[in-house]
Each structure stands twice: as C-alpha cells, then as structure tokens.
Motif scaffolding. Structure first.
Motif, PDB file in Angstrom:
ATOM      1  N   THR A  34       0.780  -1.038  -0.023  1.00 19.46           N
ATOM      2  CA  THR A  34       0.362   0.264  -0.060  1.00 19.46           C
ATOM      3  C   THR A  34       0.977   1.074  -0.413  1.00 19.46           C
ATOM      4  OG1 THR A  34      -1.587  -1.417   1.281  1.00 19.46           O
ATOM      5  CG2 THR A  34      -1.756   1.679   1.378  1.00 19.46           C
ATOM      6  N   ASN A  35       0.790   1.811  -0.804  1.00 20.25           N
ATOM      7  CA  ASN A  35       1.505   3.600  -0.938  1.00 20.25           C
ATOM      8  C   ASN A  35       2.636   3.310  -0.901  1.00 20.25           C
ATOM      9  OD1 ASN A  35      -1.553   4.774  -0.861  1.00 20.25           O
ATOM     10  ND2 ASN A  35      -1.062   4.735   1.148  1.00 20.25           N
ATOM     11  N   SER A  36       3.274   2.279  -2.267  1.00 25.30           N
ATOM     12  CA  SER A  36       4.828   1.906  -1.811  1.00 25.30           C
ATOM     13  C   SER A  36       5.692   3.001  -3.283  1.00 25.30           C
ATOM     14  CB  SER A  36       5.304   0.718  -1.398  1.00 25.30           C
ATOM     15  OG  SER A  36       4.533  -0.278  -2.637  1.00 25.30           O
ATOM     16  N   LYS A  37       4.275   3.226  -4.259  1.00 24.43           N
ATOM     17  CA  LYS A  37       4.800   3.638  -5.771  1.00 24.43           C
ATOM     18  C   LYS A  37       6.036   4.438  -5.108  1.00 24.43           C
ATOM     19  CE  LYS A  37       1.431   7.014  -6.725  1.00 24.43           C
ATOM     20  NZ  LYS A  37       0.338   7.532  -7.150  1.00 24.43           N
ATOM     21  N   TYR A  38       5.749   5.179  -3.943  1.00 23.76           N
ATOM     22  CA  TYR A  38       7.187   6.561  -4.417  1.00 23.76           C
ATOM     23  C   TYR A  38       8.426   5.586  -3.927  1.00 23.76           C
ATOM     24  CZ  TYR A  38       3.103   9.164  -4.750  1.00 23.76           C
ATOM     25  OH  TYR A  38       2.283  10.163  -4.544  1.00 23.76           O
ATOM     26  N   GLY A  39       8.405   4.374  -4.082  1.00 20.59           N
ATOM     27  CA  GLY A  39       9.834   3.689  -2.373  1.00 20.59           C
ATOM     28  C   GLY A  39      11.051   3.309  -3.597  1.00 20.59           C
ATOM     29  N   VAL A  40      12.269   2.264  -3.457  1.00 17.01           N
ATOM     30  CA  VAL A  40      13.233   2.748  -3.699  1.00 17.01           C
ATOM     31  C   VAL A  40      13.536   0.866  -4.234  1.00 17.01           C
ATOM     32  CG1 VAL A  40      14.336   3.949  -1.669  1.00 17.01           C
ATOM     33  CG2 VAL A  40      14.548   1.281  -1.769  1.00 17.01           C
ATOM     34  N   ASP A  41      14.504   1.008  -5.499  1.00 17.66           N
ATOM     35  CA  ASP A  41      14.627   0.097  -5.828  1.00 17.66           C
ATOM     36  C   ASP A  41      15.815  -0.948  -5.239  1.00 17.66           C
ATOM     37  OD1 ASP A  41      15.630  -2.252  -7.510  1.00 17.66           O
ATOM     38  OD2 ASP A  41      16.635  -1.531  -8.891  1.00 17.66           O
ATOM     39  N   PRO A  42      15.356  -2.054  -4.519  1.00 23.40           N
ATOM     40  CA  PRO A  42      16.102  -2.593  -2.708  1.00 23.40           C
ATOM     41  C   PRO A  42      17.504  -3.409  -4.049  1.00 23.40           C
ATOM     42  CG  PRO A  42      14.158  -3.663  -3.949  1.00 23.40           C
ATOM     43  CD  PRO A  42      14.231  -3.345  -4.550  1.00 23.40           C
ATOM     44  N   ASN A  43      17.230  -3.087  -5.402  1.00 21.30           N
ATOM     45  CA  ASN A  43      19.039  -3.947  -5.981  1.00 21.30           C
ATOM     46  C   ASN A  43      19.538  -2.579  -6.160  1.00 21.30           C
ATOM     47  OD1 ASN A  43      17.630  -6.219  -7.344  1.00 21.30           O
ATOM     48  ND2 ASN A  43      16.820  -4.851  -8.437  1.00 21.30           N
ATOM     49  N   ASP A  44      19.459  -1.979  -5.663  1.00 19.96           N
ATOM     50  CA  ASP A  44      19.979   0.070  -6.104  1.00 19.96           C
ATOM     51  C   ASP A  44      20.664   0.668  -4.838  1.00 19.96           C
ATOM     52  OD1 ASP A  44      21.529   1.690  -6.762  1.00 19.96           O
ATOM     53  OD2 ASP A  44      19.985   2.971  -7.613  1.00 19.96           O
ATOM     54  N   PHE A  45      20.391   0.523  -3.194  1.00 18.56           N
ATOM     55  CA  PHE A  45      20.805   0.890  -2.230  1.00 18.56           C
ATOM     56  C   PHE A  45      21.984   1.895  -2.137  1.00 18.56           C
ATOM     57  CE2 PHE A  45      18.391  -2.522   0.141  1.00 18.56           C
ATOM     58  CZ  PHE A  45      17.562  -1.171   0.402  1.00 18.56           C
ATOM     59  N   ASN A  51       8.086 -15.541  -2.673  1.00 21.09           N
ATOM     60  CA  ASN A  51       9.674 -15.977  -2.129  1.00 21.09           C
ATOM     61  C   ASN A  51       9.784 -14.622  -2.063  1.00 21.09           C
ATOM     62  OD1 ASN A  51       9.768 -14.931  -5.184  1.00 21.09           O
ATOM     63  ND2 ASN A  51      10.132 -17.057  -5.808  1.00 21.09           N
ATOM     64  N   ALA A  52       9.069 -13.359  -2.213  1.00 25.19           N
ATOM     65  CA  ALA A  52       9.453 -11.995  -2.420  1.00 25.19           C
ATOM     66  C   ALA A  52      10.419 -11.897  -1.229  1.00 25.19           C
ATOM     67  CB  ALA A  52       8.678 -11.678  -2.350  1.00 25.19           C
ATOM     68  N   GLU A  53       9.863 -12.041  -0.569  1.00 28.75           N
ATOM     69  CA  GLU A  53      11.038 -11.630   1.330  1.00 28.75           C
ATOM     70  C   GLU A  53      12.417 -12.192   1.296  1.00 28.75           C
ATOM     71  OE1 GLU A  53       9.044 -11.289   4.996  1.00 28.75           O
ATOM     72  OE2 GLU A  53      10.093 -12.784   5.777  1.00 28.75           O
ATOM     73  N   PRO A  54      11.980 -13.937   1.098  1.00 27.24           N
ATOM     74  CA  PRO A  54      12.838 -14.786   0.861  1.00 27.24           C
ATOM     75  C   PRO A  54      14.350 -13.926  -0.087  1.00 27.24           C
ATOM     76  CG  PRO A  54      11.464 -16.659   1.355  1.00 27.24           C
ATOM     77  CD  PRO A  54      10.871 -14.956   1.643  1.00 27.24           C
ATOM     78  N   ARG A  55      13.994 -13.612  -1.160  1.00 33.24           N
ATOM     79  CA  ARG A  55      14.605 -13.264  -2.812  1.00 33.24           C
ATOM     80  C   ARG A  55      15.123 -11.768  -1.736  1.00 33.24           C
ATOM     81  NH1 ARG A  55      14.100 -15.220  -7.676  1.00 33.24           N
ATOM     82  NH2 ARG A  55      13.429 -17.504  -6.729  1.00 33.24           N
ATOM     83  N   PHE A  56      14.650 -11.130  -0.908  1.00 28.31           N
ATOM     84  CA  PHE A  56      15.095  -9.709  -0.258  1.00 28.31           C
ATOM     85  C   PHE A  56      16.360  -9.982   0.419  1.00 28.31           C
ATOM     86  CE2 PHE A  56      15.198  -6.800   2.349  1.00 28.31           C
ATOM     87  CZ  PHE A  56      15.224  -5.366   1.320  1.00 28.31           C
ATOM     88  N   LEU A  57      16.234 -10.825   1.274  1.00 31.70           N
ATOM     89  CA  LEU A  57      17.335 -10.826   2.553  1.00 31.70           C
ATOM     90  C   LEU A  57      18.777 -10.988   2.035  1.00 31.70           C
ATOM     91  CD1 LEU A  57      15.741 -13.999   4.578  1.00 31.70           C
ATOM     92  CD2 LEU A  57      15.890 -11.856   4.563  1.00 31.70           C
ATOM     93  N   PRO A  58      18.937 -11.121   0.654  1.00 27.28           N
ATOM     94  CA  PRO A  58      20.724 -10.879   0.631  1.00 27.28           C
ATOM     95  C   PRO A  58      21.252  -9.634   0.490  1.00 27.28           C
ATOM     96  CG  PRO A  58      20.230 -12.515  -1.097  1.00 27.28           C
ATOM     97  CD  PRO A  58      18.547 -12.320  -0.140  1.00 27.28           C
ATOM     98  N   ALA A  59      19.747  -8.686  -0.012  1.00 33.95           N
ATOM     99  CA  ALA A  59      20.006  -7.509   0.096  1.00 33.95           C
ATOM    100  C   ALA A  59      19.980  -7.056   1.676  1.00 33.95           C
ATOM    101  CB  ALA A  59      19.063  -6.674  -0.714  1.00 33.95           C
TER     102      ALA A  59
END
Lengths: 351, 351
Positions: free
Chosen positions: A103-114, A149-157
């Motif tokens: 919800t309302n995350s469209k202004y958010g960031v790309d976690p591949n590019d922290f 799998n979206a959460e497990p796939r985020f864990l490396p970041a």
C-alpha cells in the motif's frame, strides 16, 4: 490468573493514515494496550519533509494525547543527509519501501540499488536513527518473484546492508518466513545488536489458506506456511532481544476489502493489539516472555529513555473474555478488525 | 491469418449450476466455442441418482439444444455398483471430490480411504466410465496441508488408484502443478492410455500473485507459481494425448466474489473458452496443436463416437479482436468473466 504488568508497551509498526481514517484509528492505539507507537510515513503523499513530520505528529498528539508517537520519514530520492541531521530529534527512523510491493509504496526504492542511499544511511548511523525495511523484492513480468518468495529473495540485500553498515540499526519489518528468522539470528552472532525484526500479531495466526478466499486477512507480506508461522511464534515467544512487536496494523475501509479485483493489502489489529499477541503466548506457555516482546526488547533496541517518562500508567494483561467487534467505525468509515466477532481470552487495562 | 478449423470441440469440465445461474450460463458453452461439455455434478444437493441425471440433462438440453452435454454422478457413499450399471448409458463418468476442498464438496470422500469405493470403481471399469478426480488432499488443523501443496500431496493416492485399477480411465481434473504434469507423463509410460489430466484456460494465465488481492481469480485448486504455469502451458501446447481441455469454468454471482470473508472459489471462462486457450497457443507458436487440446485428445480418451454425429457445424478460430465483457447477465444475476474488459486476439465462429 493474576493480572500481568506489561509495563510501557510499544508497537513498533503502526499505520494511522490521515483524514477521517486517522481520526477513527489513532485513539485505538491506546485502546489496544499500546503506550508507544512507531508511526509509518506512507501517507499520500508520503512524509518526506520536516514540516510534514511536525504536522502529522501534532495531529496525532491531539487525537490521542496519552500515546507517544514516534515519527519516521519515507526513504526516497528527495531525502538528503542535511534533512536527516535537521530531523534527528523529530524522528526515530526512516522507512524503506521497495517500490510497488504494498500500500502506497509507489514512491519507494529499488532494493537492487541501495548504494545511492548510502549517504543517507551514513547520516542515519551518526544520528542513531533506525532503518525500517519492508523486506520484499519487487517482481516483474520477467522474473520468478512472487508473493511467497519475495521476502526470502530480499534477504541477500538485507545481509549486504548490515555488512556495509554494521553500526546502523536495521529492522526487517513484519517478517513472515522461517528464512528471515534464521537470518536475523545468524547476523546477531556478531554481537553488535544492530539488526532486528518486528513480528505482527496476525502473522502469528495466519497461513496462506487463511487469506485465500478471505480478503480481510490479505496483507503484504502475505502470510506463508505452517513452518513459517511456527518459526515466527517461536521467535516471538522465546524472548530473544532481536525480535519484538510491530503490529503493522493497516486499516482499510470495509469496501476496500470487498472488491473482486484490487483488494487493499492490510490487516487491522490495533484495537486489540496486545490481546491478540497474549493469546499466542498463552498457548505456547510463554506468558512470562510477553513483556519482552511487547515492551522491553523494542524499547531497548530503539534506545528509548525520555519517551518512557511521560507514561504514568502501565498496561496490565487481564484474563477476561473479550469479544472482537464485527466492525469499528461510525457509518461514514468502517473497518473490520482481525478475527471480527471472535472472543479473545485476554483484555488489557491501564493502571 | 486464415481461420483454423478446430472440428468438434470439447470442454471436459464445466459447471452449469442450476436455477437462474444455469439459465444464464448454459447457452454460453456454445458461445464460447464448445460443442461437447462434460457437466459436473456438484449441485446442491449433488447428483447421485438416475432421476437427477435425467432431469438435469433434459433441462440443459432445452437451454442449449445444439450442445452435447455429457453427464456425471457425484461419488459418495450413496452410490452402488447396481446404480452404476443402471446409469451406464446416461453418464460418461463419476466425479470424485475430496470432502471440503472446493465449492459444494462437503458430500465428498476421504482420499485416504478410497478402498470403500473399490466396488464402484470395478463397476465403472467394466462399464468404461471415467473417474474424474479433484486431486487435492484435504487439510486439517493438525497437518501441514495448504492450498499450495494439497495437489502434490494428493498424487500418491492417484498413483495407487492407477496401479490398483490400471484399466479404469482416470482424469486428474484441472491440474495445476509441474509435479502433476510429470506424474501423468510417468504413469503413461505403461502405454495403457488410461490416465490423463485436464487443464483449464485460466491456469495457463495465472499464478498466485494474480489471485492474491484479486478474488475474481481465486479458484480451487489455486493457481501456483511460474514454473507450474510453464509446465501447464508446455503440457497443453505440445500435443501429448493425455492432456486436454477442461475449463473448470465455475460461475459465481459477482456479490459472491466481493466478500471480505468466504469468497467463492471459481473462475468463469465459458463464454470465451476457446479464445482464451487459443491466445496461449499462439504465444507459444503452437496453434497447430490447438485442435488436439480442445478436441481430439479428450474425445479419444473418452471414446466418443456417436456423440460427434449430431454436430453439423465445426468451430473455426478467427483472428479478430474480441473484447471480454465487464459482466455477463441480466441484472438479477451477474457474473464477471475472466479477464473482464481485456481484448482477446481470437474469436470463434460456427460453420
């Protein structure tokens, strides 16, 4: 059972919205047994300026003066290290939403590019601010990312962030998987105590089958499987300091849940926050650890001291039947709470 | 593109309901490009007697006289081998619902205990009737069955059934997982040609993310993951004789899809059944195998011959924009079709 003194309770992840929803929901923080609430910044538009923080805080304070509201900014390209320095006494952290995941995350960031946010993280580190992360990797049509799998796939970041900023306090918010629980434990072996996870009330109850066909239980991250739920319950109830309560209570008007397409993600638990959690601890025979989960662990992680002073009353847990209303609201705006119409075993009192 | 003659098409899994829904939906079988429809017996109460079969068939015939309706019984304790013998010319198969897994399945069977139905299966085998199986293991509070693993967990029971009745024609209906596709291929290595699976149109499009938050796409078995979808597309499009079309088109009134709890499971695809499927075959560059999937494979498996005679017209696939209506119905009863408002690339004509 004798009443249990839970002290100054805290919910480190609440959505209080704005407008009439804010007016309806904000007083329910205290009704649900929470003294200190860490407020999410994903309004429309999101909270990205000092002025917005101040105004939102003032508004919440008026709506519920006995509650302590901890404020946050929304991580986005508009933030600067100077702004962080300037806001350091007004906020306790910054929330990072991967773009498009909730919800309302469209202004958010790309976690591949922290990396473009590293100057911000440095400013946060020196100001002792917490980085709150919604830990899901956004999917696209061309990959195999999905709601499971979206959460497990985020864990490396997450792991990389902690390695790059070992002294930055990071919270994996509303974690939902056994993988996440394991990673938080593993990373805490460094002894720094700078990485933690919040756990919601509803993820202690739900698995995928409970939201399949029941949009009221649909939230992001979605509830997963039995083994995940078990891992969350174990993590919450056994007192480890890096796991604590963040309800992610996320109210939506009932009509936004009664859609055949585009149901809003979010489960509303605020008005009985502590009672939902207590029942799980009771079932596990771990009521003695409830205070750690809903008070001590998070307060210590955030380093709250002066915020405690204003609170003259503690929250007491009482064993007494407590029927969850079918709906809360006033006709013009109505929200269906989690486990509506069920009878909980616990209620709370302020003493 | 030149029109393609698909011959006498068949949809081996349709839900036509009763009452006003039946009146609305039954004519859409032909509108969607289907000549022969295998009709599910899960009415309320389910179809378990010769009289019910005859009456339902008569009713459907009146509603759409050009369509061939193949009838089935609902597997339950009330069925007897004598009844099967008696009904052999009226039905083409018997549908097995594990109790509690989907719409109107509460009268169904416990798949851990098929042995009590072995006399029925023997009667079916000698009468050349097909056993249609909804292949999901029902869950309970004490196991780890969920909507994702319920189908794979059912497969050992399917394998055993095929081993115990190698000459009984068995169909794993609306299969949704790569595991199921692999098992059907493996079991067909015996060369008997007695075990097959139907595949729906919507499972060629959907994964879990598409129904999470979109109750209109929620069905049982639920759509799974990208690798499952890929396996289904490959199985459908490459012409193997043991995979064929069964839409599992399952209409519900729109209000049953707009619920915050208890959304009805089912996706309605009947009014564009062939067009939905054709678009997937086109995308795969496999339009040359479409006739096998929507006509030849299933007709051969069921051994239909006299049923073909009544059909004077074939279905032709035409490349022409085809807008899916927002809703079908008449005010008193309305159903939202799959991919409502989207424009499909194909339509059909009867020639």
């Amino acid at each position: 059972m004798e009443p249990i003194n839970l002290g100054i309770t805290a919910d480190f992840h609440v959505h209080l919205r704005d407008g009439s929803m804010c007016e309806l929901i904000t007083p329910t923080v205290r009704q649900g047994g929470v003294a200190i609430a860490y407020v999410m910044p994903n309004l429309v538009p999101p909270i990205t300026t000092k002025k917005q923080v101040e105004e939102y805080h003032r508004k919440l304070d008026i709506l519920s003066s006995k509650t302590t509201f901890l404020m946050s900014l929304y991580l986005c390209k508009e933030l600067t290290p100077e702004l962080i320095d300037e806001c350091k006494d007004l906020i306790h952290g910054i929330k990072c939403y991967p773009a498009g995941v909730t919800t309302n995350s469209k202004y958010g960031v790309d976690p591949n590019d922290f990396s473009s946010f590293y100057p911000i993280f440095e400013a946060m580190e020196r100001n002792n601010l917490v980085l709150n992360i919604h830990g899901e990797k956004p999917g696209s049509d061309n990959d195999d990312i999905n709601v499971i799998n979206a959460e497990p796939r985020f864990l490396p970041a997450l792991k990389k962030l902690h390695q790059d900023f070992p002294n930055l306090k990071i919270i994996l918010e509303h974690c939902t998987t056994a993988e996440s629980i394991n990673l938080i434990r593993e990373l805490n072996k460094d002894g720094k105590g700078t990485i933690a996870a919040t756990i919601t009330a509803h993820h202690l109850y739900l698995i995928i089958d409970n939201w399949a066909g029941n949009p009221i239980n649909f939230c992001k991250p979605v509830a997963k499987f039995q083994n995940d739920r078990k891992a969350l319950i174990e993590a919450a109830t056994n007192g480890e300091p890096w796991f604590f309560f963040g309800s992610d209570s996320a109210p939506h008007p009932i009509h936004a849940k009664q859609q055949h397409v585009g149901v809003c993600a979010g489960v509303y638990t605020q008005n009985n926050a502590i009672s939902y959690v207590a029942e799980i601890f009771d079932k596990q025979g771990k009521l003695e650890n409830l205070k750690k989960f809903v008070s001590e662990n998070g307060i210590k992680f955030y380093g709250l001291t002066k915020e405690l002073e204003k609170h003259k009353q503690a929250v007491w847990l009482i064993k007494r039947d407590n029927k969850v209303p079918a709906v809360i609201g006033n006709g013009s705006i109505e929200v269906v709470p989690f486990k509506a119409n069920d009878t909980l075993k616990y209620t709370i009192e302020w003493r």
